[in-house]
Design a protein around this motif. Sequence first.
Motif, PDB file in Angstrom:
ATOM      1  N   THR A   1      29.858  42.199 -77.457  1.00  0.00           N
ATOM      2  CA  THR A   1      31.372  42.363 -77.148  1.00  0.00           C
ATOM      3  C   THR A   1      31.639  41.573 -75.830  1.00  0.00           C
ATOM      4  O   THR A   1      32.819  41.280 -75.892  1.00  0.00           O
ATOM      5  N   TYR A   2      31.043  41.716 -75.116  1.00  0.00           N
ATOM      6  CA  TYR A   2      31.349  41.217 -73.624  1.00  0.00           C
ATOM      7  C   TYR A   2      31.444  39.606 -73.652  1.00  0.00           C
ATOM      8  O   TYR A   2      32.397  39.034 -73.253  1.00  0.00           O
ATOM      9  N   ARG A   3      30.391  39.006 -74.488  1.00  0.00           N
ATOM     10  CA  ARG A   3      30.521  37.575 -74.746  1.00  0.00           C
ATOM     11  C   ARG A   3      31.467  37.381 -75.359  1.00  0.00           C
ATOM     12  O   ARG A   3      32.263  36.162 -75.062  1.00  0.00           O
ATOM     13  N   THR A   4      32.155  37.885 -76.437  1.00  0.00           N
ATOM     14  CA  THR A   4      33.161  37.928 -77.164  1.00  0.00           C
ATOM     15  C   THR A   4      34.573  37.759 -76.284  1.00  0.00           C
ATOM     16  O   THR A   4      35.151  36.713 -76.303  1.00  0.00           O
ATOM     17  N   LEU A   5      34.615  38.770 -75.442  1.00  0.00           N
ATOM     18  CA  LEU A   5      35.761  38.796 -74.748  1.00  0.00           C
ATOM     19  C   LEU A   5      35.750  37.716 -73.672  1.00  0.00           C
ATOM     20  O   LEU A   5      36.978  36.968 -73.267  1.00  0.00           O
ATOM     21  N   PHE A   6      34.580  37.516 -73.104  1.00  0.00           N
ATOM     22  CA  PHE A   6      34.611  36.302 -71.963  1.00  0.00           C
ATOM     23  C   PHE A   6      35.140  34.782 -72.732  1.00  0.00           C
ATOM     24  O   PHE A   6      35.833  34.237 -71.934  1.00  0.00           O
ATOM     25  N   GLU A   7      34.709  34.668 -73.954  1.00  0.00           N
ATOM     26  CA  GLU A   7      34.833  33.292 -74.604  1.00  0.00           C
ATOM     27  C   GLU A   7      36.403  33.421 -75.219  1.00  0.00           C
ATOM     28  O   GLU A   7      36.906  32.348 -75.286  1.00  0.00           O
ATOM     29  N   THR A   8      37.200  34.735 -75.380  1.00  0.00           N
ATOM     30  CA  THR A   8      38.227  34.529 -76.221  1.00  0.00           C
ATOM     31  C   THR A   8      39.612  34.807 -75.314  1.00  0.00           C
ATOM     32  O   THR A   8      40.711  34.594 -75.803  1.00  0.00           O
ATOM     33  N   VAL A   9      39.492  35.630 -74.027  1.00  0.00           N
ATOM     34  CA  VAL A   9      40.501  35.923 -73.576  1.00  0.00           C
ATOM     35  C   VAL A   9      41.292  34.874 -72.994  1.00  0.00           C
ATOM     36  O   VAL A   9      40.926  33.760 -72.623  1.00  0.00           O
ATOM     37  N   PRO A  10      42.788  34.982 -72.840  1.00  0.00           N
ATOM     38  CA  PRO A  10      43.426  33.853 -72.211  1.00  0.00           C
ATOM     39  C   PRO A  10      43.546  33.622 -71.087  1.00  0.00           C
ATOM     40  O   PRO A  10      44.053  32.738 -70.370  1.00  0.00           O
ATOM     41  N   GLN A  11      43.162  34.463 -70.204  1.00  0.00           N
ATOM     42  CA  GLN A  11      42.989  34.436 -68.618  1.00  0.00           C
ATOM     43  C   GLN A  11      41.728  33.845 -68.438  1.00  0.00           C
ATOM     44  O   GLN A  11      40.742  33.987 -69.113  1.00  0.00           O
ATOM     45  N   GLY A  12      41.755  33.026 -67.211  1.00  0.00           N
ATOM     46  CA  GLY A  12      40.426  32.335 -66.915  1.00  0.00           C
ATOM     47  C   GLY A  12      39.532  33.248 -66.021  1.00  0.00           C
ATOM     48  O   GLY A  12      40.101  34.301 -65.398  1.00  0.00           O
ATOM     49  N   ILE A  13      38.248  33.009 -66.354  1.00  0.00           N
ATOM     50  CA  ILE A  13      37.401  33.840 -65.515  1.00  0.00           C
ATOM     51  C   ILE A  13      36.246  32.958 -64.832  1.00  0.00           C
ATOM     52  O   ILE A  13      35.820  32.118 -65.773  1.00  0.00           O
ATOM     53  N   VAL A  14      36.053  32.880 -63.652  1.00  0.00           N
ATOM     54  CA  VAL A  14      34.928  32.490 -63.032  1.00  0.00           C
ATOM     55  C   VAL A  14      33.926  33.212 -62.276  1.00  0.00           C
ATOM     56  O   VAL A  14      34.502  34.232 -61.849  1.00  0.00           O
ATOM     57  N   TYR A  15      32.763  33.044 -62.066  1.00  0.00           N
ATOM     58  CA  TYR A  15      31.870  33.876 -61.422  1.00  0.00           C
ATOM     59  C   TYR A  15      31.396  32.897 -60.218  1.00  0.00           C
ATOM     60  O   TYR A  15      31.157  31.675 -60.407  1.00  0.00           O
ATOM     61  N   HIS A  16      31.220  33.468 -59.146  1.00  0.00           N
ATOM     62  CA  HIS A  16      30.588  32.724 -57.905  1.00  0.00           C
ATOM     63  C   HIS A  16      29.571  33.305 -57.127  1.00  0.00           C
ATOM     64  O   HIS A  16      29.677  34.768 -57.405  1.00  0.00           O
ATOM     65  N   ASP A  17      28.587  32.864 -56.870  1.00  0.00           N
ATOM     66  CA  ASP A  17      27.259  33.372 -56.416  1.00  0.00           C
ATOM     67  C   ASP A  17      27.454  33.499 -54.893  1.00  0.00           C
ATOM     68  O   ASP A  17      28.858  33.501 -54.323  1.00  0.00           O
ATOM     69  N   ARG A  18      26.458  34.072 -54.254  1.00  0.00           N
ATOM     70  CA  ARG A  18      26.710  34.521 -52.879  1.00  0.00           C
ATOM     71  C   ARG A  18      27.126  33.596 -51.899  1.00  0.00           C
ATOM     72  O   ARG A  18      27.518  33.502 -50.951  1.00  0.00           O
ATOM     73  N   ALA A  19      26.858  32.169 -52.331  1.00  0.00           N
ATOM     74  CA  ALA A  19      27.153  30.992 -51.269  1.00  0.00           C
ATOM     75  C   ALA A  19      28.577  30.577 -51.683  1.00  0.00           C
ATOM     76  O   ALA A  19      29.106  29.541 -51.197  1.00  0.00           O
ATOM     77  N   GLY A  20      29.211  31.417 -52.933  1.00  0.00           N
ATOM     78  CA  GLY A  20      30.800  30.741 -53.216  1.00  0.00           C
ATOM     79  C   GLY A  20      30.801  30.041 -54.216  1.00  0.00           C
ATOM     80  O   GLY A  20      31.687  29.227 -54.483  1.00  0.00           O
ATOM     81  N   ARG A  21      29.488  29.448 -54.650  1.00  0.00           N
ATOM     82  CA  ARG A  21      29.561  28.242 -55.878  1.00  0.00           C
ATOM     83  C   ARG A  21      29.988  29.038 -57.066  1.00  0.00           C
ATOM     84  O   ARG A  21      29.518  30.071 -57.477  1.00  0.00           O
TER      85      ARG A  21
ATOM     86  N   ASN B   1      34.970  30.598 -68.172  1.00  0.00           N
ATOM     87  CA  ASN B   1      35.031  30.815 -69.597  1.00  0.00           C
ATOM     88  C   ASN B   1      36.145  29.696 -69.996  1.00  0.00           C
ATOM     89  O   ASN B   1      36.395  28.850 -69.402  1.00  0.00           O
ATOM     90  N   PRO B   2      36.087  29.361 -71.319  1.00  0.00           N
ATOM     91  CA  PRO B   2      36.870  28.422 -71.817  1.00  0.00           C
ATOM     92  C   PRO B   2      38.298  28.386 -71.292  1.00  0.00           C
ATOM     93  O   PRO B   2      38.971  27.387 -71.023  1.00  0.00           O
ATOM     94  N   ALA B   3      38.954  29.576 -71.128  1.00  0.00           N
ATOM     95  CA  ALA B   3      40.459  29.466 -70.543  1.00  0.00           C
ATOM     96  C   ALA B   3      40.580  28.947 -69.154  1.00  0.00           C
ATOM     97  O   ALA B   3      41.168  28.326 -68.689  1.00  0.00           O
ATOM     98  N   ALA B   4      39.337  29.246 -68.496  1.00  0.00           N
ATOM     99  CA  ALA B   4      39.319  28.836 -67.029  1.00  0.00           C
ATOM    100  C   ALA B   4      39.270  27.273 -67.042  1.00  0.00           C
ATOM    101  O   ALA B   4      40.041  26.547 -66.390  1.00  0.00           O
ATOM    102  N   GLN B   5      38.460  26.640 -67.897  1.00  0.00           N
ATOM    103  CA  GLN B   5      38.347  25.237 -67.867  1.00  0.00           C
ATOM    104  C   GLN B   5      39.557  24.670 -68.640  1.00  0.00           C
ATOM    105  O   GLN B   5      39.889  23.769 -67.795  1.00  0.00           O
ATOM    106  N   ARG B   6      40.415  25.223 -69.323  1.00  0.00           N
ATOM    107  CA  ARG B   6      41.437  24.746 -69.813  1.00  0.00           C
ATOM    108  C   ARG B   6      42.629  24.682 -68.799  1.00  0.00           C
ATOM    109  O   ARG B   6      43.408  23.843 -68.551  1.00  0.00           O
ATOM    110  N   ILE B   7      42.699  25.704 -67.739  1.00  0.00           N
ATOM    111  CA  ILE B   7      43.554  26.147 -66.907  1.00  0.00           C
ATOM    112  C   ILE B   7      43.542  25.134 -65.796  1.00  0.00           C
ATOM    113  O   ILE B   7      44.351  24.544 -65.249  1.00  0.00           O
TER     114      ILE B   7
END
Length: 215
Positions: A1-21, A26-32
Amino acid sequence: TYRTLFETVPQGIVYHDRAGRITAANPAAQRILGLSLDQLQGRTSIDPRWKARREDGSPFPGGENPSMVAMRTGQPVRDVVMSLCRPDGTEVWILVSAIPQFRDGRLIHVYATFEDITERRRLEQELRQQAATDFLTGVANRRSFMARLGDEFERVRRHPQVNSCLLTLDLDHFKRVNDTHGHAAGDAVLCHVVAVLQQHSRRIDVLGRTGGEEF
């Protein structure tokens, strides 16, 4: 369910590691953002290629990016408006929130969510422009001009050595034009007068229509 939401929501989502990278997007983030996952991975919020700007047009320092602030403070940052530059040179406005995530009391990553508000911002700017502009001639309307006049008065008051000039102009017998040739002709006269005034004005000068035939 989480993976489906991550892949399909229209909002962009990005994860940063502790170094800020960026580690995931998700696809929406790539598109935006106009970047592929490979191009996003490893990028940080302080990368100068973002050319981030605030709403007032000033630079948005990378260290003040919501993700970096959440990482530094350990607190959520919500609803920050900023613009970024895509690789093709176009600008995108986004509304960003960033949430730090912890495990056993230790920060493990920050995830940021954002939505594309470029169109909404364009419409808001158009509405502000319309509210401040005379609908016929395109110059500042009375309300907008008086506000600018107030700002100029304060500037001169703070800096007495600065000179400022106010020129008022009224078209004599303008009513005759409307009465004899119709309002369309009167409108054409007003627009022509504005064109002449603009030709003889500097870019920093402010031209306003404060009445029917008063400028």
